[in-house]
Design an enzyme around this catalytic site. Sequence first.
Site, PDB file in Angstrom:
ATOM      1  N   CYS A  11       0.841  -1.193   0.000  1.00  0.00           N
ATOM      2  CA  CYS A  11       0.000   0.000   0.000  1.00  0.00           C
ATOM      3  C   CYS A  11       0.879   1.247   0.000  1.00  0.00           C
ATOM      4  CB  CYS A  11      -0.967   0.091   1.170  1.00  0.00           C
ATOM      5  SG  CYS A  11      -2.207  -1.191   1.175  1.00  0.00           S
ATOM      6  N   ARG A  68       4.236  -0.381  -4.612  1.00  0.00           N
ATOM      7  CA  ARG A  68       3.883  -0.878  -3.284  1.00  0.00           C
ATOM      8  C   ARG A  68       2.585  -1.681  -3.273  1.00  0.00           C
ATOM      9  NH1 ARG A  68       6.843   1.622   0.634  1.00  0.00           N
ATOM     10  NH2 ARG A  68       5.376   0.912   2.206  1.00  0.00           N
ATOM     11  N   TRP A  74      -2.588  -2.808  -1.752  1.00  0.00           N
ATOM     12  CA  TRP A  74      -2.292  -4.242  -1.818  1.00  0.00           C
ATOM     13  C   TRP A  74      -3.269  -4.875  -0.833  1.00  0.00           C
ATOM     14  CZ3 TRP A  74      -0.606  -8.243   1.400  1.00  0.00           C
ATOM     15  CH2 TRP A  74      -0.150  -9.393   0.742  1.00  0.00           C
ATOM     16  N   ASN A  78      -2.380   1.926   5.463  1.00  0.00           N
ATOM     17  CA  ASN A  78      -1.465   0.847   5.066  1.00  0.00           C
ATOM     18  C   ASN A  78      -1.213   0.007   6.300  1.00  0.00           C
ATOM     19  OD1 ASN A  78       0.637  -0.737   4.091  1.00  0.00           O
ATOM     20  ND2 ASN A  78       2.178   0.854   4.413  1.00  0.00           N
ATOM     21  N   GLY A  79      -1.339  -1.313   6.171  1.00  0.00           N
ATOM     22  CA  GLY A  79      -1.088  -2.183   7.321  1.00  0.00           C
ATOM     23  C   GLY A  79      -2.308  -3.033   7.627  1.00  0.00           C
ATOM     24  N   GLU A  92      17.764 -18.088  -5.804  1.00  0.00           N
ATOM     25  CA  GLU A  92      17.428 -16.740  -6.264  1.00  0.00           C
ATOM     26  C   GLU A  92      16.967 -16.764  -7.730  1.00  0.00           C
ATOM     27  OE1 GLU A  92      16.752 -14.081  -4.966  1.00  0.00           O
ATOM     28  OE2 GLU A  92      17.079 -12.507  -6.432  1.00  0.00           O
ATOM     29  N   LYS A 150      13.240 -15.513  -8.911  1.00  0.00           N
ATOM     30  CA  LYS A 150      13.027 -14.479  -9.929  1.00  0.00           C
ATOM     31  C   LYS A 150      12.077 -15.003 -11.008  1.00  0.00           C
ATOM     32  CE  LYS A 150      14.356 -11.255  -8.368  1.00  0.00           C
ATOM     33  NZ  LYS A 150      14.941 -11.397  -7.128  1.00  0.00           N
ATOM     34  N   GLU A 198       8.404 -15.347  -9.640  1.00  0.00           N
ATOM     35  CA  GLU A 198       7.660 -14.110  -9.373  1.00  0.00           C
ATOM     36  C   GLU A 198       7.405 -13.302 -10.641  1.00  0.00           C
ATOM     37  OE1 GLU A 198       9.574 -11.212  -6.796  1.00  0.00           O
ATOM     38  OE2 GLU A 198      11.537 -11.892  -7.449  1.00  0.00           O
ATOM     39  N   HIS A 207      18.771 -37.367  -3.984  1.00  0.00           N
ATOM     40  CA  HIS A 207      17.956 -37.789  -2.842  1.00  0.00           C
ATOM     41  C   HIS A 207      16.470 -37.559  -3.093  1.00  0.00           C
ATOM     42  CE1 HIS A 207      21.582 -38.527  -0.577  1.00  0.00           C
ATOM     43  NE2 HIS A 207      22.024 -37.314  -0.916  1.00  0.00           N
ATOM     44  N   LYS A 232       6.074  -4.463  -3.398  1.00  0.00           N
ATOM     45  CA  LYS A 232       7.377  -4.281  -2.780  1.00  0.00           C
ATOM     46  C   LYS A 232       7.132  -3.824  -1.350  1.00  0.00           C
ATOM     47  CE  LYS A 232      11.837  -2.883  -4.327  1.00  0.00           C
ATOM     48  NZ  LYS A 232      12.294  -4.180  -4.800  1.00  0.00           N
TER      49      LYS A 232
HETATM   50  C1  F6R Z   1      12.033 -10.787  -4.584  1.00  0.00           C
HETATM   51  C2  F6R Z   1      11.877  -9.740  -3.603  1.00  0.00           C
HETATM   52  C3  F6R Z   1      11.384 -10.104  -2.259  1.00  0.00           C
HETATM   53  C4  F6R Z   1      12.107  -9.282  -1.175  1.00  0.00           C
HETATM   54  C5  F6R Z   1      11.501  -9.588   0.199  1.00  0.00           C
HETATM   55  C6  F6R Z   1      12.227  -8.851   1.307  1.00  0.00           C
HETATM   56  O1  F6R Z   1      12.527 -10.297  -5.779  1.00  0.00           O
HETATM   57  O2  F6R Z   1      12.126  -8.597  -3.869  1.00  0.00           O
HETATM   58  O3  F6R Z   1      11.526 -11.462  -2.015  1.00  0.00           O
HETATM   59  O4  F6R Z   1      13.456  -9.596  -1.198  1.00  0.00           O
HETATM   60  O5  F6R Z   1      10.163  -9.215   0.214  1.00  0.00           O
HETATM   61  O6  F6R Z   1      12.180  -7.479   1.127  1.00  0.00           O
HETATM   62  P1  F6R Z   1      13.157  -6.532   1.895  1.00  0.00           P
HETATM   63  O7  F6R Z   1      14.532  -6.792   1.430  1.00  0.00           O
HETATM   64  O8  F6R Z   1      12.691  -5.145   1.576  1.00  0.00           O
HETATM   65  O9  F6R Z   1      13.006  -6.855   3.356  1.00  0.00           O
END
Ligand code: F6R
Length: 624
Positions: free
Chosen positions: A2, A27, A75, A101-102, A494, A498, A501, A517, A619
Site C-alpha cells: 500500500c 507498493r 495491496w 497501510n497495514g 534466487e 526471480k 515471481e 535424494h 514491494k
Molecule cells: C524478490 C523480492 C522479495 C524481497 C523480500 C524482502 O525479488 O524482492 O523477495 O526480497 O520481500 O524485502 P526486503 O529486502 O525489503 O526486506
Amino acid sequence: MCGIVGYVGGRPALDVVVEGLARLEYRGYDSAGVAVLADGKLATAKRAGKLVNLRGALAEEPPPAGTLGMGHTRWATHGPPNDRNAHPHVDCTGAVAVIHNGIIENFAELRAELEDSGHGLASDTDTEAVAHLLEDELKAVGGLAGTGGAGGGLAEAMRRVCRRLDGAFTLVAMHTGDPDLVVGARRNSPLVVGVGEGENFLASDVAAFIAHTRDAIELGQDQVVELRAGGVTITDFEGRPAEVQEYHVDWDVSAAEKGGYDYFMLKEIAEQPRAVADTLLGRIGADGRLRLDEMRIPDRELREVDKIIIVACGTSYHAGLIAKYAIEHWAGLPCEVELASEFRYRDPILSPATLVIAISQSGETMDALMAVRHAREQKAKLLGICNVNGSTLPRECDGVLYTHAGPEIAVASTKAFLTQLVAVYLIALYIAQVRGTKWGDEVFAMVQLLERMPEKVAKVLETMEPVRELARSLAGERCVLFLGRHVGFPVALEGALKLKELAYMHAEGFAAGELKHGPIALIEEGLPVVVIVPPRARDVLHDKIVSNIQEIRARGARTIVIAEDGDESVVPYADTLIGVPAVPTLLQPLVTTVPLQVFACELATAKGHDVDQPRNLAKSVTVE
Ligand code: F6R
C-alpha cells in the site's frame, strides 16, 4: 505494501497526489483512490486495478480543484480488490476520509462495536472502521480545532483512535471542516514527511514527493503528524511533542524514473556495476583496512561475539545464505540463517554475545522487523543491512550498514541484492580484521578483489544477448530447475525465485548434491535445468557439479550451464553455455546472479508480463 500520499499547499492537490501515486505504485496495485477537499466538500474517486484505471475515471469525471488531498494505492488484505474496498473510506457523515497501510488486528471487534452503535460500514476493509472511530472520537473531543472550531481537533481524535488499534498501520485522514489539515499516524508501517515551502507532503516513501522537495522528516513509532501548508507538528499518541529526525534525501527525481528503459527492472539490472561500486565507496581506508564506523558496534563488542544469526525474507534471505559462507570462512564464527517469519515463532537461543544481522532492502518488511524485536528482547546485538535511509529497521538496530543501490522500484529485487552481497562481504571481512581470523594482507587482497567487482559485473552485462535469446526460446516451458553447490546453491534459489515471481512459472532451486535424494525424479526429456558451476580453482566442488550435470543430461535434461569463462570441462555437457568472468568462489554470486535476473526478466517479458509489477506482489511487505 500500500502506498500513501498526502498533500497540503498551494498547488492542485490532485496532480501532486496522482503523480505521487505513480511513484508508489510498486507498493501495491490492486486498486487506487484519491480524495480532494474543495469548497468544503470531499470529492473521492477510486477504482479497482492499476492506477491507469483511476486516471481514466478522473479524466472522465474530474473532481473540483482543491489544494488539500490524499491518495492510496492498495495491496489487498481485508476484502477483495474491488472499487468498494478501494481507499479512501469515509465515515457516516461523509466528512472524514481515511487511507491506510497495514493491518488493524482488532478490527473485527471494533467493527462489531461500531455496528452495534449504529454505524453503517460499506466495505469489507479494516480501514473503514477507522473512519467511523474518528467520527465518534471527534464528537468526544468536541469537534474540530483551528479553522473549523474550538474542539480538540482531528489530530486529537486520531491519537485517541490510534490508542485503540492493535497491529501495524499508517493512517492519513482529512476532514471537510479543516481545509488546511492532513493528519497522519504511524505504528510499524512507514510514513515520511516531505517539507516544502508553503506546502508539505506525507508519503510511504520519499519517491512520492522527491520531485518537489528532498527535505524529509522521519516519523518515529507511534507518532501523529499534523500537516498544514505552513508547518508540521508531531506528537506521540498521548499528545506529547515528539523528537523527530530531519534528513536530506541524497538522490533526485531522475533516480526514481525509468530513464529510457521500458521497465524499472531493466534499468536497475543495468545500474548494478554502479550500485556495487557505491556500496564499497568510503569503506576502504588508504591503508587498505576496512572502516565501518557507521556500524556503531564497537570492535570490543565484535570480538566478544560468539555466534551470528541472519534474519531476512525472500531475496534478502538469499543474500543471508551467501553471507553464511563468507562469515564462517573469513570471520570464523558460527552463522545461522533464518527466514525472519519463522525466527520469531521459535525459541532461538540468543545471548548478549549473539550478533543478529537483519537484511532488508526496504527496512520496512514486517517479518524482519518482528524478528529484530524478538532478538532485542533477548538482548542480542543487532545490526541492520538496509537500502532505505529513514526506514524503520535502522532505528531498531544498534548499528546499520547502508547499501547504496539507490531507489529500487521494480518489485523484483536486483541491484539491492548485489549490494547486500557487498555489504555482507564487507561485514565478514571486517569481523575477520577485528578478530584477527585472517591476516591483514589476506583481508586486503580480498578487498582489492571486491573493488574489481563492478567491472566484472559490467562485463557480464555486456554479454547478455544470448541469455535473452535463450529466455525467449523457453517462454513456452512450464518448469525450470536451478542447481548449485556452495554459494551457487543460494544463487540457484534466487534464480528460481526471480522466475516464479516474474514469469509465473514453476521453478525450483536445489543444492546439486541433493538431487539424487529425490528431486532427480523430476528430470524428464527436454526439461530446462540451469546449473551454476563453481570456479575451476575449487576442484572438488567443481568436479562434483560437472558429474551432476552429466547425471541430469543422461536423463534427458536440457542443460543451461553458467560457468567461468574458459572452463572447457563443462563444454561437452552444456546445451547452452553462459560464461561469466573468473572470480573467487565466495564472490561468484555477484556475477552468476546477473544472467539469472536477465533470464527471468526477458522470459517474463516474452510472456507479456509487466515485470515491474508482477501479479499478487508488492514491494515492501509491511504485513506479517
Ligand atoms: C524478490 C523480492 C522479495 C524481497 C523480500 C524482502 O525479488 O524482492 O523477495 O526480497 O520481500 O524485502 P526486503 O529486502 O525489503 O526486506
